[in-house]
Design an enzyme around this catalytic site. Structure first.
Site, PDB file in Angstrom:
ATOM      1  N   CYS A  55      25.409  -4.585  45.744  1.00 35.85           N
ATOM      2  CA  CYS A  55      24.114  -3.905  45.811  1.00 35.85           C
ATOM      3  C   CYS A  55      23.297  -4.561  46.927  1.00 35.85           C
ATOM      4  O   CYS A  55      23.065  -5.775  46.905  1.00 35.85           O
ATOM      5  CB  CYS A  55      23.378  -4.008  44.476  1.00 35.85           C
ATOM      6  SG  CYS A  55      21.656  -3.467  44.600  1.00 35.85           S
TER       7      CYS A  55
ATOM      8  N   HIS B   3      13.302   0.796  43.460  1.00 28.32           N
ATOM      9  CA  HIS B   3      12.327   0.215  44.383  1.00 28.32           C
ATOM     10  C   HIS B   3      11.155   1.164  44.538  1.00 28.32           C
ATOM     11  O   HIS B   3      11.299   2.390  44.430  1.00 28.32           O
ATOM     12  CB  HIS B   3      12.955  -0.094  45.738  1.00 28.32           C
ATOM     13  CG  HIS B   3      13.667   1.060  46.369  1.00 28.32           C
ATOM     14  ND1 HIS B   3      14.951   1.420  46.010  1.00 28.32           N
ATOM     15  CD2 HIS B   3      13.278   1.955  47.307  1.00 28.32           C
ATOM     16  CE1 HIS B   3      15.321   2.475  46.715  1.00 28.32           C
ATOM     17  NE2 HIS B   3      14.323   2.831  47.511  1.00 28.32           N
TER      18      HIS B   3
ATOM     19  N   THR C  77      18.486   6.430  48.647  1.00 31.30           N
ATOM     20  CA  THR C  77      19.676   5.986  49.387  1.00 31.30           C
ATOM     21  C   THR C  77      20.176   4.628  48.923  1.00 31.30           C
ATOM     22  O   THR C  77      21.343   4.293  49.169  1.00 31.30           O
ATOM     23  CB  THR C  77      19.396   5.917  50.899  1.00 31.30           C
ATOM     24  OG1 THR C  77      18.304   5.027  51.137  1.00 31.30           O
ATOM     25  CG2 THR C  77      19.068   7.295  51.448  1.00 31.30           C
TER      26      THR C  77
ATOM     27  N   HIS D 170      18.489  -5.838  38.264  1.00 31.19           N
ATOM     28  CA  HIS D 170      19.089  -4.639  38.852  1.00 31.19           C
ATOM     29  C   HIS D 170      18.963  -3.455  37.900  1.00 31.19           C
ATOM     30  O   HIS D 170      19.498  -3.466  36.792  1.00 31.19           O
ATOM     31  CB  HIS D 170      20.571  -4.848  39.195  1.00 31.19           C
ATOM     32  CG  HIS D 170      21.181  -3.594  39.761  1.00 31.19           C
ATOM     33  ND1 HIS D 170      21.245  -3.342  41.115  1.00 31.19           N
ATOM     34  CD2 HIS D 170      21.679  -2.483  39.154  1.00 31.19           C
ATOM     35  CE1 HIS D 170      21.758  -2.140  41.305  1.00 31.19           C
ATOM     36  NE2 HIS D 170      22.047  -1.600  40.126  1.00 31.19           N
TER      37      HIS D 170
ATOM     38  N   HIS E  99      19.100   0.708  43.814  1.00 32.93           N
ATOM     39  CA  HIS E  99      18.427  -0.396  43.108  1.00 32.93           C
ATOM     40  C   HIS E  99      16.962   0.010  43.109  1.00 32.93           C
ATOM     41  O   HIS E  99      16.359   0.172  44.181  1.00 32.93           O
ATOM     42  CB  HIS E  99      18.661  -1.722  43.842  1.00 32.93           C
ATOM     43  CG  HIS E  99      18.020  -2.929  43.203  1.00 32.93           C
ATOM     44  ND1 HIS E  99      18.696  -4.105  42.933  1.00 32.93           N
ATOM     45  CD2 HIS E  99      16.746  -3.139  42.791  1.00 32.93           C
ATOM     46  CE1 HIS E  99      17.876  -4.985  42.389  1.00 32.93           C
ATOM     47  NE2 HIS E  99      16.673  -4.423  42.293  1.00 32.93           N
TER      48      HIS E  99
ATOM     49  N   GLY F  86      16.299  11.945  47.652  1.00 29.34           N
ATOM     50  CA  GLY F  86      16.560  11.160  48.849  1.00 29.34           C
ATOM     51  C   GLY F  86      16.738   9.676  48.608  1.00 29.34           C
ATOM     52  O   GLY F  86      16.628   8.880  49.542  1.00 29.34           O
TER      53      GLY F  86
ATOM     54  N   ASN G  53      11.668   7.261  45.041  1.00 26.03           N
ATOM     55  CA  ASN G  53      12.656   8.330  45.128  1.00 26.03           C
ATOM     56  C   ASN G  53      13.712   8.068  44.058  1.00 26.03           C
ATOM     57  O   ASN G  53      14.321   6.990  44.040  1.00 26.03           O
ATOM     58  CB  ASN G  53      13.305   8.348  46.517  1.00 26.03           C
ATOM     59  CG  ASN G  53      12.314   8.679  47.610  1.00 26.03           C
ATOM     60  OD1 ASN G  53      11.463   9.551  47.441  1.00 26.03           O
ATOM     61  ND2 ASN G  53      12.404   7.981  48.736  1.00 26.03           N
TER      62      ASN G  53
ATOM     63  N   CYS H  67      20.134  -6.394  45.684  1.00 26.57           N
ATOM     64  CA  CYS H  67      20.475  -7.632  44.974  1.00 26.57           C
ATOM     65  C   CYS H  67      20.849  -8.728  45.975  1.00 26.57           C
ATOM     66  O   CYS H  67      20.473  -9.898  45.791  1.00 26.57           O
ATOM     67  CB  CYS H  67      21.624  -7.398  43.996  1.00 26.57           C
ATOM     68  SG  CYS H  67      21.122  -6.597  42.441  1.00 26.57           S
TER      69      CYS H  67
ATOM     70  N   HIS I 108       8.176   2.183  47.218  1.00 28.21           N
ATOM     71  CA  HIS I 108       7.680   2.088  48.589  1.00 28.21           C
ATOM     72  C   HIS I 108       6.162   1.948  48.523  1.00 28.21           C
ATOM     73  O   HIS I 108       5.480   2.810  47.939  1.00 28.21           O
ATOM     74  CB  HIS I 108       8.012   3.364  49.371  1.00 28.21           C
ATOM     75  CG  HIS I 108       9.468   3.656  49.522  1.00 28.21           C
ATOM     76  ND1 HIS I 108      10.155   3.430  50.704  1.00 28.21           N
ATOM     77  CD2 HIS I 108      10.370   4.190  48.663  1.00 28.21           C
ATOM     78  CE1 HIS I 108      11.413   3.801  50.557  1.00 28.21           C
ATOM     79  NE2 HIS I 108      11.570   4.278  49.327  1.00 28.21           N
TER      80      HIS I 108
HETATM   81  P1  AMP Z   1      15.199   5.188  49.454  1.00 26.19           P
HETATM   82  O1  AMP Z   1      15.607   6.191  50.506  1.00 26.19           O
HETATM   83  O2  AMP Z   1      14.011   5.583  48.653  1.00 26.19           O
HETATM   84  O3  AMP Z   1      16.389   4.771  48.610  1.00 26.19           O
HETATM   85  O4  AMP Z   1      14.712   3.914  50.271  1.00 26.19           O
HETATM   86  C1  AMP Z   1      15.583   2.960  50.787  1.00 26.19           C
HETATM   87  C2  AMP Z   1      14.831   2.240  51.855  1.00 26.19           C
HETATM   88  O5  AMP Z   1      15.499   1.031  52.138  1.00 26.19           O
HETATM   89  C3  AMP Z   1      14.716   3.004  53.171  1.00 26.19           C
HETATM   90  O6  AMP Z   1      13.342   3.227  53.482  1.00 26.19           O
HETATM   91  C4  AMP Z   1      15.398   2.075  54.173  1.00 26.19           C
HETATM   92  O7  AMP Z   1      14.743   2.066  55.433  1.00 26.19           O
HETATM   93  C5  AMP Z   1      15.311   0.734  53.478  1.00 26.19           C
HETATM   94  N1  AMP Z   1      16.321  -0.237  53.858  1.00 26.19           N
HETATM   95  C6  AMP Z   1      17.658  -0.046  53.942  1.00 26.19           C
HETATM   96  N2  AMP Z   1      18.281  -1.192  54.279  1.00 26.19           N
HETATM   97  C7  AMP Z   1      17.300  -2.137  54.401  1.00 26.19           C
HETATM   98  C8  AMP Z   1      17.299  -3.528  54.732  1.00 26.19           C
HETATM   99  N3  AMP Z   1      18.440  -4.196  55.007  1.00 26.19           N
HETATM  100  N4  AMP Z   1      16.127  -4.176  54.788  1.00 26.19           N
HETATM  101  C9  AMP Z   1      14.967  -3.514  54.524  1.00 26.19           C
HETATM  102  N5  AMP Z   1      14.909  -2.207  54.188  1.00 26.19           N
HETATM  103  C10 AMP Z   1      16.051  -1.532  54.133  1.00 26.19           C
HETATM  104 ZN    ZN Z   2      20.730  -4.389  42.784  1.00 29.73          ZN
END
Ligand code: AMP
Ligand code: ZN
Length: 113
Positions: free
Chosen positions: A4, A99, A94, A46, A97, A92, A86, A7, A101
């Site tokens: 992950c 989170h 991606t 997680h 885990h 959307g 999201n 993580c 924003h």
């Molecule tokens: P989501 O699309 O809501 O799952 O948000 C995932 C977010 O993680 C996106 O805004 C990405 O730009 C961000 N992201 C992906 N990899 C990293 C990373 N290594 N460091 C910081 N942010 C990341």
């Molecule tokens: Zn995780």
């Protein structure tokens, strides 16, 4: 959780720009910021997504929301900010885990709610 991304970031195995940490929460700058301030607020526990929230992990989720005003104040967002989650592919998500924003630092006019 093996494999992950977040993580691994929390563990320090992948670098990030940390802006806040406490016992239950880790927050760091989004690598692809959508505004002058774009911080990801993540429970250290997680959880795949908001769909995994239940009575057993409310402390982790609550800790994220208790951290958000502190992070916002530290980022100078006294004029306001937006918190977005999201949940799932259709929204959307991606990184699987949970989170939140935290976005601000400019006028946020495009409202979908
Ligand atoms: P989501 O699309 O809501 O799952 O948000 C995932 C977010 O993680 C996106 O805004 C990405 O730009 C961000 N992201 C992906 N990899 C990293 C990373 N290594 N460091 C910081 N942010 C990341
Ligand atoms: Zn995780």
């Amino acid at each position: 959780m093996d494999n992950c991304l977040f993580c691994k970031i929390i563990a320090g195995d992948i670098p990030s720009t940390k802006v806040y940490e406490d016992e239950k929460v880790f927050a760091f700058r989004d690598i692809n910021p959508q505004a002058p301030v774009h911080v990801l607020v993540v429970p250290k526990e997680h959880l795949d997504s908001a769909n995994a929230i239940d009575e057993s992990n409310l402390d982790s989720v609550a800790a994220c929301f208790a951290a958000i005003p502190k992070i916002a104040a530290g980022e100078g967002l006294e004029n306001g900010y937006r918190v977005i989650n999201n949940c799932g592919a259709a929204a959307g998500q991606t990184v699987m885990h949970l989170h939140f924003h935290l976005i601000g630092g400019r006028e946020l006019s495009e409202k979908i709610v």
